[in-house]
Design a protein around this motif. Structure first.
Motif, mmCIF file in Angstrom:
data_model
loop_
_atom_site.group_PDB
_atom_site.id
_atom_site.type_symbol
_atom_site.label_atom_id
_atom_site.label_comp_id
_atom_site.label_asym_id
_atom_site.label_seq_id
_atom_site.Cartn_x
_atom_site.Cartn_y
_atom_site.Cartn_z
ATOM 1 N N ARG A 100 42.771 47.533 48.252
ATOM 2 C CA ARG A 100 42.836 48.291 46.874
ATOM 3 C C ARG A 100 42.448 47.119 45.810
ATOM 4 N N PHE A 101 42.352 47.640 44.401
ATOM 5 C CA PHE A 101 41.806 47.152 43.512
ATOM 6 C C PHE A 101 42.791 45.741 43.058
ATOM 7 N N PHE A 102 44.003 45.630 43.723
ATOM 8 C CA PHE A 102 44.721 44.392 43.815
ATOM 9 C C PHE A 102 44.539 43.450 44.603
ATOM 10 N N GLY A 103 44.012 43.710 45.862
ATOM 11 C CA GLY A 103 43.687 43.027 46.837
ATOM 12 C C GLY A 103 43.766 43.975 48.316
ATOM 13 N N ASP A 104 43.834 43.186 49.341
ATOM 14 C CA ASP A 104 44.193 43.577 50.730
ATOM 15 C C ASP A 104 45.741 43.553 50.796
ATOM 16 N N PRO A 105 46.402 44.473 51.157
ATOM 17 C CA PRO A 105 47.961 44.729 51.070
ATOM 18 C C PRO A 105 48.245 44.465 52.320
ATOM 19 N N ALA A 106 47.716 43.955 53.247
ATOM 20 C CA ALA A 106 48.041 43.467 54.599
ATOM 21 C C ALA A 106 49.349 42.752 54.668
ATOM 22 N N SER A 107 49.138 41.818 53.952
ATOM 23 C CA SER A 107 50.492 40.715 54.185
ATOM 24 C C SER A 107 51.864 41.283 53.474
ATOM 25 N N GLY A 130 47.463 39.086 37.947
ATOM 26 C CA GLY A 130 46.257 38.567 38.900
ATOM 27 C C GLY A 130 45.771 39.949 39.708
ATOM 28 N N MET A 131 46.084 40.968 39.312
ATOM 29 C CA MET A 131 45.778 42.374 39.852
ATOM 30 C C MET A 131 44.332 42.468 39.819
ATOM 31 N N PHE A 132 43.475 41.937 38.639
ATOM 32 C CA PHE A 132 42.136 42.189 38.399
ATOM 33 C C PHE A 132 41.323 41.013 38.558
ATOM 34 N N ASP A 133 42.162 39.769 38.751
ATOM 35 C CA ASP A 133 41.704 38.619 39.030
ATOM 36 C C ASP A 133 42.259 37.647 40.019
ATOM 37 N N HIS A 134 41.708 37.931 41.424
ATOM 38 C CA HIS A 134 42.607 37.386 42.223
ATOM 39 C C HIS A 134 42.554 35.812 42.731
ATOM 40 N N LEU A 178 49.993 38.460 46.229
ATOM 41 C CA LEU A 178 48.538 38.295 47.073
ATOM 42 C C LEU A 178 47.788 37.423 46.309
ATOM 43 N N SER A 179 47.803 37.085 45.004
ATOM 44 C CA SER A 179 47.054 36.074 44.336
ATOM 45 C C SER A 179 47.890 34.761 43.972
#
Length: 293
Positions: free
Chosen positions: A27-34, A217-221, A255-256
């Motif tokens: 997603r735009f906020f990163g990989d939600p796997a964790s 952190g959603m748009f800058d990881h 995530l970030s």
């Protein structure tokens, strides 16, 4: 004692979240796997209490059945009375049965307001069509009904929609509004931040609109205190510390950054004289968190 004004919890056996159980989608906020696992209050408290927090605001997070989510959050608040937990639930303000939905939500003691997302990220909004809410007269009517009931509205949108949104909000002055994630400044270039700052003045000039320092952190990881300092300083300048509040956006923003890093970076930027407002007073007043010390 600090208050986290924006976070999520989920029990995947109790409530279904379509976006969260979808595998292999970044997603735009990163990989939600964790974070595709249960995230419950005891885990959240372990992080937050270590940083001096003692109360929080749960924000709806895309459940397949919003009423089931709201009831589950209430059950958590009931289970842990030593942790003041209030919630912002989902409700479609354009629904024909809006009054009945709000009547039902207001049976929950933890309810303080409603969130209906207008804008998440440019690509996603093109698919969901949520931007169209601003053109629906039922949306304005719903906002006005929230104010009449003493409920707030959590506003998530993109800078490109701020001026249009401000024109709508100006017609509902009795409804207190919390701008999520500092208005989602997704373009972090100098020009992008200038355009975001200019657009945000249309919201900050409305006295009923408050601003959450959250979700940065959603748009800058790979964000740092230095990279988000212009954003936080602009929010404080436009809204004042008495209309700004801290929110972790956990576990999404885990995530970030760690919770400790998220808090310490905000504390390093917010002037010490404004800490009490940003980390406690504003959220306590806006969300009526009576048990918070």
């Amino acid at each position: 004692m600090k208050i986290d004004a924006h976070h999520h919890l989920w029990d995947l056996s109790a409530v279904t979240y379509p976006w969260l159980v979808e595998k292999g989608v970044v997603r735009f906020f990163g990989d939600p796997a964790s974070i595709q696992r249960d995230y419950l209050l005891p885990e959240f408290r372990a992080d937050t209490e270590a940083q001096g927090f003692g109360a929080s605001v749960h924000i709806q997070v895309g459940a397949a059945d919003p009423w089931a989510e709201a009831r589950w959050v209430q059950s958590v608040a009931d289970q842990f009375p030593d942790w003041p937990l209030v919630q912002v639930a989902f409700c479609d303000l354009t629904a024909d049965d809006l009054s009945e939905q709000l009547d039902r939500l207001q049976t929950l003691p933890s309810l303080r307001g409603v969130r209906q997302i207008i804008g998440r990220a440019p690509g996603e909004d093109a698919v969901t069509g949520t931007n169209a809410l601003l053109e629906d007269p039922k949306f304005l009517s719903g906002l006005q009904q929230l104010g009449a009931r003493g409920l707030s509205f959590d506003l998530q949108l993109l800078p490109e929609l701020m001026q249009q949104t401000a024109a709508v909000l100006a017609q509902s002055p009795e409804t207190q509004v919390a701008l999520c994630h500092a208005g989602s400044p997704h373009d972090r270039t100098d020009e992008g931040l200038r355009q975001w700052s200019d657009a945000m003045t249309s919201l900050s000039c409305l006295p009923q609109v408050y601003c959450k320092l959250s979700g940065l952190g959603m748009f800058d990881h790979s964000w740092s205190a230095n990279s988000v300092s212009p954003i936080i300083k602009t929010c404080l300048s436009q809204f004042g510390s008495d209309r700004c509040m801290f929110g972790s956006n956990f576990p999404v923003d885990s995530l970030s950054a760690t919770y400790q890093d998220t808090v310490s970076r905000h504390e390093a930027i917010v002037p010490v004289a404004s800490h009490t407002d940003v980390f406690h007073n504003t959220a306590k007043r806006f969300y009526r968190i009576e048990a918070a010390r």
